[in-house]
Write an enzyme that holds these catalytic residues in place. Structure first.
Site, PDB file in Angstrom:
ATOM      1  N   ASP A 112       0.846  -1.197   0.000  1.00  0.00           N
ATOM      2  CA  ASP A 112       0.000   0.000   0.000  1.00  0.00           C
ATOM      3  C   ASP A 112       0.877   1.241   0.000  1.00  0.00           C
ATOM      4  OD1 ASP A 112      -2.231   1.624   0.112  1.00  0.00           O
ATOM      5  OD2 ASP A 112      -3.059   0.705   1.917  1.00  0.00           O
TER       6      ASP A 112
ATOM      7  N   GLU B  92      -8.115  -0.024   4.550  1.00  0.00           N
ATOM      8  CA  GLU B  92      -6.661  -0.253   4.458  1.00  0.00           C
ATOM      9  C   GLU B  92      -6.112  -0.803   5.776  1.00  0.00           C
ATOM     10  OE1 GLU B  92      -5.465   3.144   1.153  1.00  0.00           O
ATOM     11  OE2 GLU B  92      -5.553   3.697   3.255  1.00  0.00           O
TER      12      GLU B  92
HETATM   13  C1  5RP Z   1      -5.509   6.170   0.529  1.00  0.00           C
HETATM   14  C2  5RP Z   1      -4.129   6.174   1.064  1.00  0.00           C
HETATM   15  C3  5RP Z   1      -3.022   6.272   0.078  1.00  0.00           C
HETATM   16  O1  5RP Z   1      -2.195   5.169   0.207  1.00  0.00           O
HETATM   17  C4  5RP Z   1      -2.252   7.528   0.331  1.00  0.00           C
HETATM   18  O2  5RP Z   1      -3.146   8.629   0.266  1.00  0.00           O
HETATM   19  C5  5RP Z   1      -1.111   7.713  -0.673  1.00  0.00           C
HETATM   20  O3  5RP Z   1      -1.670   7.924  -1.937  1.00  0.00           O
HETATM   21  P1  5RP Z   1      -0.751   8.281  -3.183  1.00  0.00           P
HETATM   22  O4  5RP Z   1       0.027   7.067  -3.501  1.00  0.00           O
HETATM   23  O5  5RP Z   1      -1.733   8.660  -4.253  1.00  0.00           O
HETATM   24  O6  5RP Z   1       0.112   9.453  -2.790  1.00  0.00           O
HETATM   25  O7  5RP Z   1      -3.872   6.111   2.229  1.00  0.00           O
HETATM   26  O8  5RP Z   1      -6.440   6.169   1.562  1.00  0.00           O
END
Ligand code: 5RP
Length: 247
Positions: free
Chosen positions: A88, A110
């Protein structure tokens, strides 16, 4: 990678390093956000090229739709039960690999998926690495019923932690309150800095009406920080299972 922006090249490098950890037969949690979506695309390409058999659980409907459209086998978390690995993104990560997540509004699912995994690996570009969490707003998912009284309780909790006066804003999208995959709202806390993330995590999750906040404490043990030149910096911490926070 030459036609990519530095940020996109870094995301791709991190994504590729992470999917190298995936082995045939694994159950894999798929994150949400722009970095995670690069990873999902790379994973689907690898699965097709190598004929891997994976079971995937997604952390959002957007990710589930993307993964399914690319031919990945997406099942409910409950049908799979336990995951080997979750990959993630993050909005911020500190030297202990504690995280702020939820910029995309998916931190509730998540966190459930990460907590159901043997291992959570974060993929990010260098801008996400901080000395102290809190410059990025902290998302707090709240039940819609009574959300304004919940917000007042959050402000009271912040006062008690010397974080008084910090803005607590209802997240909006297209002129209306944002609604999560679970049908809730999100309050974004502009804290500037979080001196004690463990205490704040516990205090927020103890408030009636709060479903989950975006602090991930002790859930991640490896971060792969992609670099614009295609390199990857690994940040790792050793965790015993009992050090994981449950909220
Ligand atoms: C979504 C999240 C994402 O992992 C976080 O916002 C990072 O996103 P990005 O890779 O677009 O910067 O927590 O809820």
């Amino acid at each position: 990678m030459s036609d990519l922006s530095p940020s996109d090249a870094a995301k791709l490098a991190a994504a590729r390093a992470a999917i190298a950890l995936v082995q045939d037969g694994m159950a894999v949690g798929l994150g949400t956000g722009s970095t995670a979506s690069v990873m999902v695309r790379e994973l689907a390409t690898r699965v097709q090229a190598e004929g891997l058999t994976l079971r995937c659980a997604a952390t959002s409907q957007v990710t589930a739709d993307l993964a399914a459209s690319l031919g990945l086998s997406v099942e409910s978390l409950d049908d799979i039960g336990h995951l080997d690995l979750t990959i993630d993104g993050a909005d911020e990560l500190d030297p202990d690999l504690n995280l702020i997540k939820g910029g995309g509004g998916a931190h509730l699912r998540e966190k459930i998926v990460a907590a159901s995994s043997d291992r959570m690996v974060v993929i990010a570009d260098p801008a996400k690495v901080v000395e102290q969490l809190g410059a990025f707003h902290l998302p707090v998912e709240v039940i819609r019923f009574g959300w304004e009284t919940t917000r007042e309780r959050i402000k009271t909790a912040l006062d008690a932690m010397d974080l008084d006066g910090r803005p607590v804003l209802l997240r909006m999208r297209d002129g209306a309150p944002f609604v999560t995959d679970e049908g809730n709202h999100i309050l974004d806390l502009s804290l500037e800095a979080i001196p004690d993330a463990v205490a704040l995590n516990r205090a927020l999750n103890a408030i009636p009406g709060v479903v989950e906040n975006g602090l991930f404490i002790g859930l991640c043990d490896l971060a792969l920080i992609g670099q614009p030149d295609g390199g990857v910096v690994e940040l790792a911490v050793f965790r015993e299972d009992e050090t994981r926070e449950d909220g």
